[in-house]
Write a protein that holds these residues in place. Sequence first.
Motif, PDB file in Angstrom:
ATOM      1  N   GLY A  20       0.804  -1.208   0.000  1.00  0.00           N
ATOM      2  CA  GLY A  20       0.000   0.000   0.000  1.00  0.00           C
ATOM      3  C   GLY A  20       0.841   1.264   0.000  1.00  0.00           C
ATOM      4  N   SER A  66      -4.393  -2.666  -0.265  1.00  0.00           N
ATOM      5  CA  SER A  66      -4.730  -1.254  -0.224  1.00  0.00           C
ATOM      6  C   SER A  66      -4.569  -0.620  -1.611  1.00  0.00           C
ATOM      7  N   GLY A  94      -8.502  -3.564  -0.473  1.00  0.00           N
ATOM      8  CA  GLY A  94      -8.293  -2.577  -1.528  1.00  0.00           C
ATOM      9  C   GLY A  94      -9.236  -2.877  -2.672  1.00  0.00           C
ATOM     10  N   ILE A 129      -5.021   2.721  10.321  1.00  0.00           N
ATOM     11  CA  ILE A 129      -4.861   1.474   9.565  1.00  0.00           C
ATOM     12  C   ILE A 129      -4.642   0.281  10.502  1.00  0.00           C
ATOM     13  N   ASP A 182     -12.125  -2.422   8.498  1.00  0.00           N
ATOM     14  CA  ASP A 182     -11.250  -1.536   7.726  1.00  0.00           C
ATOM     15  C   ASP A 182     -11.750  -0.092   7.817  1.00  0.00           C
ATOM     16  N   HIS A 209      -7.465  -2.629   8.539  1.00  0.00           N
ATOM     17  CA  HIS A 209      -6.852  -2.397   7.229  1.00  0.00           C
ATOM     18  C   HIS A 209      -5.457  -3.020   7.158  1.00  0.00           C
TER      19      HIS A 209
END
Length: 224
Positions: A20, A66, A94, A129, A182, A209
Amino acid sequence: MKQFFIKKENCSRLILFFAGWGSDENLFKRKVKDGYDYMICFDYQDLEFDFTSIMEYEEIIVLGWSMGVWVANTVLTKQRAKDLKITKAVSFNGTIYPINDNKGIPVDIFKGTMESFSEKVLTKFRRRICGNTENTKEFLSHLPYRDIDSLKNELIALWRMLGQSNNISVLKWDTAVIGTSDKIFPYENQIAAWNGIGVYIVSENNMEHYSPDFFEKFFMNPDK
């Protein structure tokens, strides 16, 4: 884009991980299953990708996390990727529409983060996150080496690239793993993004996340 072999033992199989935003190799120096090499991709200030370094692998398993999901989808649907032997592609928290009010990060939230970006905003983002003390502690033990200017430049570059992108081709994604907790890519938006396009959706209750447990399980069992 940076590409970094965390493990290269001339195996015939490769785990190709598109991390990410804000990541680097230090955050994901993790053990992987025997028999696999392991490359991480990060720092998406551009999407230049060296295909020659992975062309010889007999099997490539792709993981996008992500913002890395969109990057993987963009890079691996290029003409030069057609000869890659990709056997599986997994998305984790994601989507292929990463800045989108209904299928990704809401536009105003991304734009606001970019325009007000600072050390304070970065600290808040990292806490979000991780979502809990245990994940935060683990994250800080692998803290990326990236400086604040590099991170802001990456945000700006992603904003510009996504603003210029047209209809995208879609990689053959096999599985989308979605954490119900998330706080970056809303759960409902991820469901909307993946529904109806032949992707197997796995909802993970209470998963944030950033999840060390997920990454550990994936890298040690990429073929399951």
